[in-house]
Motif scaffolding. Structure first.
Motif, short mmCIF file in Angstrom:
data_model
loop_
_atom_site.label_atom_id
_atom_site.label_comp_id
_atom_site.label_asym_id
_atom_site.label_seq_id
_atom_site.Cartn_x
_atom_site.Cartn_y
_atom_site.Cartn_z
N PRO A 124 0.83 -1.21 0.00
CA PRO A 124 0.00 0.00 0.00
C PRO A 124 0.86 1.26 0.00
CG PRO A 124 -0.68 -1.54 1.71
CD PRO A 124 0.62 -2.03 1.20
N GLN A 125 0.58 2.19 -0.90
CA GLN A 125 1.37 3.41 -1.00
C GLN A 125 1.28 4.26 0.26
OE1 GLN A 125 0.30 5.55 -4.55
NE2 GLN A 125 1.19 4.02 -5.92
N GLN A 126 0.11 4.25 0.93
CA GLN A 126 -0.06 5.10 2.11
C GLN A 126 0.78 4.61 3.29
OE1 GLN A 126 -2.42 3.37 0.40
NE2 GLN A 126 -4.41 4.40 0.53
N VAL A 127 0.99 3.31 3.37
CA VAL A 127 1.73 2.71 4.49
C VAL A 127 2.68 1.64 3.92
CG1 VAL A 127 0.18 3.16 6.43
CG2 VAL A 127 -0.33 1.27 4.87
N PRO A 128 3.76 2.05 3.26
CA PRO A 128 4.61 1.11 2.52
C PRO A 128 5.40 0.15 3.40
CG PRO A 128 5.58 3.31 2.53
CD PRO A 128 4.21 3.45 3.09
N TRP A 129 5.36 0.34 4.71
CA TRP A 129 6.04 -0.61 5.61
C TRP A 129 5.20 -1.86 5.83
CZ3 TRP A 129 5.75 4.65 6.48
CH2 TRP A 129 4.59 5.10 7.12
N TRP A 130 3.97 -1.85 5.34
CA TRP A 130 3.13 -3.04 5.41
C TRP A 130 3.17 -3.78 4.07
CZ3 TRP A 130 1.66 -5.08 9.71
CH2 TRP A 130 1.35 -4.28 10.82
N LEU A 131 3.41 -5.08 4.13
CA LEU A 131 3.46 -5.92 2.94
C LEU A 131 2.20 -6.77 2.87
CD1 LEU A 131 7.13 -7.28 3.30
CD2 LEU A 131 6.36 -5.15 2.21
N VAL A 132 1.65 -6.90 1.69
CA VAL A 132 0.53 -7.81 1.45
C VAL A 132 1.14 -9.21 1.22
CG1 VAL A 132 -1.37 -8.40 -0.08
CG2 VAL A 132 -0.93 -6.01 0.52
N VAL A 133 1.06 -10.05 2.23
CA VAL A 133 1.74 -11.35 2.19
C VAL A 133 0.72 -12.46 2.01
CG1 VAL A 133 3.14 -13.00 3.49
CG2 VAL A 133 3.67 -10.56 3.56
N ASP A 134 0.83 -13.16 0.89
CA ASP A 134 -0.03 -14.31 0.65
C ASP A 134 0.27 -15.40 1.67
OD1 ASP A 134 -1.10 -13.02 -1.55
OD2 ASP A 134 0.18 -14.07 -3.01
N GLY A 135 -0.79 -15.97 2.23
CA GLY A 135 -0.62 -17.07 3.17
C GLY A 135 -0.32 -16.65 4.60
N ALA A 136 -0.31 -15.34 4.89
CA ALA A 136 -0.13 -14.89 6.27
C ALA A 136 -1.47 -14.94 6.98
CB ALA A 136 0.44 -13.48 6.30
N TYR A 137 -1.51 -15.55 8.14
CA TYR A 137 -2.71 -15.57 8.97
C TYR A 137 -2.28 -15.88 10.39
CZ TYR A 137 -2.73 -20.75 8.93
OH TYR A 137 -2.41 -22.07 9.09
N TRP A 138 -3.22 -16.08 11.30
CA TRP A 138 -2.88 -16.12 12.72
C TRP A 138 -1.84 -17.18 13.07
CZ3 TRP A 138 -3.57 -20.17 16.13
CH2 TRP A 138 -4.34 -21.25 15.68
N ALA A 139 -1.88 -18.34 12.42
CA ALA A 139 -0.95 -19.42 12.75
C ALA A 139 0.37 -19.31 12.01
CB ALA A 139 -1.58 -20.78 12.47
N LYS A 140 0.43 -18.48 10.98
CA LYS A 140 1.66 -18.22 10.22
C LYS A 140 1.79 -16.71 10.07
CE LYS A 140 1.73 -22.66 7.81
NZ LYS A 140 2.90 -23.16 8.57
N PRO A 141 2.13 -16.02 11.16
CA PRO A 141 1.99 -14.56 11.20
C PRO A 141 2.91 -13.77 10.30
CG PRO A 141 2.97 -15.41 13.24
CD PRO A 141 2.51 -16.59 12.46
N GLU A 142 4.02 -14.36 9.85
CA GLU A 142 4.89 -13.66 8.90
C GLU A 142 4.85 -14.30 7.52
OE1 GLU A 142 5.38 -12.71 12.64
OE2 GLU A 142 6.60 -14.47 12.19
N GLY A 143 3.91 -15.19 7.28
CA GLY A 143 3.79 -15.86 6.01
C GLY A 143 4.00 -17.35 6.12
N PRO A 144 3.95 -18.08 5.00
CA PRO A 144 3.99 -19.54 5.02
C PRO A 144 5.24 -20.13 5.66
CG PRO A 144 3.22 -18.75 2.89
CD PRO A 144 3.69 -17.55 3.64
N ASP A 145 6.34 -19.38 5.71
CA ASP A 145 7.56 -19.93 6.29
C ASP A 145 7.72 -19.56 7.76
OD1 ASP A 145 8.03 -17.24 5.94
OD2 ASP A 145 9.93 -17.47 4.87
N SER A 146 6.63 -19.14 8.42
CA SER A 146 6.70 -18.78 9.83
C SER A 146 5.78 -19.68 10.65
CB SER A 146 6.28 -17.31 10.01
OG SER A 146 4.93 -17.11 9.64
N SER A 147 5.90 -19.56 11.98
CA SER A 147 5.14 -20.43 12.87
C SER A 147 4.93 -19.72 14.20
CB SER A 147 5.91 -21.74 13.10
OG SER A 147 5.33 -22.50 14.15
N ILE A 148 3.90 -20.17 14.94
CA ILE A 148 3.66 -19.65 16.29
C ILE A 148 4.08 -20.66 17.36
CG2 ILE A 148 1.78 -18.10 15.64
CD1 ILE A 148 -0.14 -20.35 16.71
N ALA A 149 4.82 -21.69 16.96
CA ALA A 149 5.16 -22.77 17.90
C ALA A 149 5.83 -22.26 19.17
CB ALA A 149 6.06 -23.79 17.20
#
Length: 323
Positions: A124-149
């Motif tokens: 988003p141009q208004q807030v460029p520090w935010w990335l639209v990450v496919d597959g990011a959700y509560w259990a994978k908070p930084e994207g598919p290669d992350s975990s909440i373990a």
């Protein structure tokens, strides 16, 4: 000073022009995962002074005028809802969050891996520090290669207001009104800036998880955390409640309006007219005095009910024990 009237701490789905989400969730009923109300802090309610006219506030957000408000007794969880608790809800109900249904959520750029950043196609141009990450959700908070373990005791994030409301319906709880939230956050103090007083670091001690350094490029993390902290990190306020400043934004029950203090009643105030955005309170680990100084108890922000980011969570309330 790079002081903004727009919160740096959240991004909205409308900024990324997303596709439509999937079908609506089935109606949820209360299940065996009912909240442990005995662990709640039960507050007597009463009168308090809500809002601020301080110079470091954001008048455009509707932080004032200061007024005397009365609220009824209520119970509040001492902590934000954790990954462990939200996971129990998902396991019991099969609930699918809006981030999963949309297929993406907002991740702060410094928290995403190099591989994830390389795959990002939308910022988003208004807030460029935010990335639209496919597959990011509560259990994978930084994207598919992350975990909440290793973060089960951290606040759940990437939950929309609608997701939080679904959790409440299942657990027999509800979201706090803005007035209840501020009453609880003040911890019995009157007219103070933070839940513990007016000094950000009394005796040099960190009392909350916010940004240290130059936003948004360098976080010194002198408070111990770059992202979220455990829900019981730091000292509680005078009511025994944790992390009401910083860590994650917390959804509230109200619709958001800058005219809140002028338009709502002084007894159990709540703004119920639909405005397209829901209120959030408390700030997050991304808040910094130079830009988004919204980790003060009177500060307010908002987002659309379907939005989710890596720094929005929620805590729950109840009206009386056992009901």
């Amino acid at each position: 000073m790079l002081k903004s009237t727009q919160s740096c701490c959240s991004a909205s789905r409308e900024q990324a022009m997303p596709p439509e989400a999937g079908e609506n969730q089935p109606e949820l009923t209360q299940a065996a995962g009912r909240a442990e109300l005995d662990e709640f802090v039960w507050l007597e309610g009463g009168e308090f002074y809500m809002g601020t006219a301080a110079a470091d506030g954001f008048p455009a957000d509707g932080e004032g005028p200061v007024r005397k408000v009365r609220i009824d007794p209520f119970g509040i969880s001492p902590y934000a809802v954790t990954n462990r608790q939200f996971g129990a809800f998902v396991e019991a109900t099969g609930y699918v969050t809006e981030a999963e249904r949309f297929g993406w959520s907002f991740v702060f750029h410094l928290l995403a891996s190099e591989e994830t950043r390389a795959r990002v196609k939308n910022v988003p141009q208004q807030v460029p520090w935010w990335l639209v990450v496919d597959g990011a959700y509560w259990a994978k908070p930084e994207g598919p290669d992350s975990s909440i373990a290793d973060r089960l005791d951290h606040p759940v994030v990437h939950v929309s207001w609608n997701d939080a409301a679904a959790y409440c319906a299942w657990s027999g709880t509800r979201l706090l009104t803005e007035a209840e939230w501020e009453y609880a956050a003040r911890g019995g103090l009157t007219g103070r800036t933070y839940p513990w007083g007016d000094e950000l670091k009394p005796d040099g001690r960190h009392r909350c998880n916010i940004w240290q350094g130059k936003f948004p490029v360098k976080n010194n993390a002198s408070d111990g955390y770059v992202g979220t902290a455990p829900v019981d990190a730091y000292e509680p306020n005078g009511y025994g409640l944790y992390n009401l400043s910083g860590n994650v934004w917390e959804w509230c029950a109200d619709w958001f309006t800058p005219g809140y203090h002028r338009l709502t009643d002084t007894v159990n105030p709540q703004y119920t007219e639909q405005t397209g955005k829901r209120s959030m309170r408390g700030g997050s680990y991304l808040c910094h005095r130079s830009y988004c100084n919204r980790y003060r108890v009177a500060a307010r922000s908002s987002n659309t009910p379907d939005s989710s980011t890596g720094n929005i969570g929620f805590r729950v309330a109840a009206d009386r024990r056992g009901e």
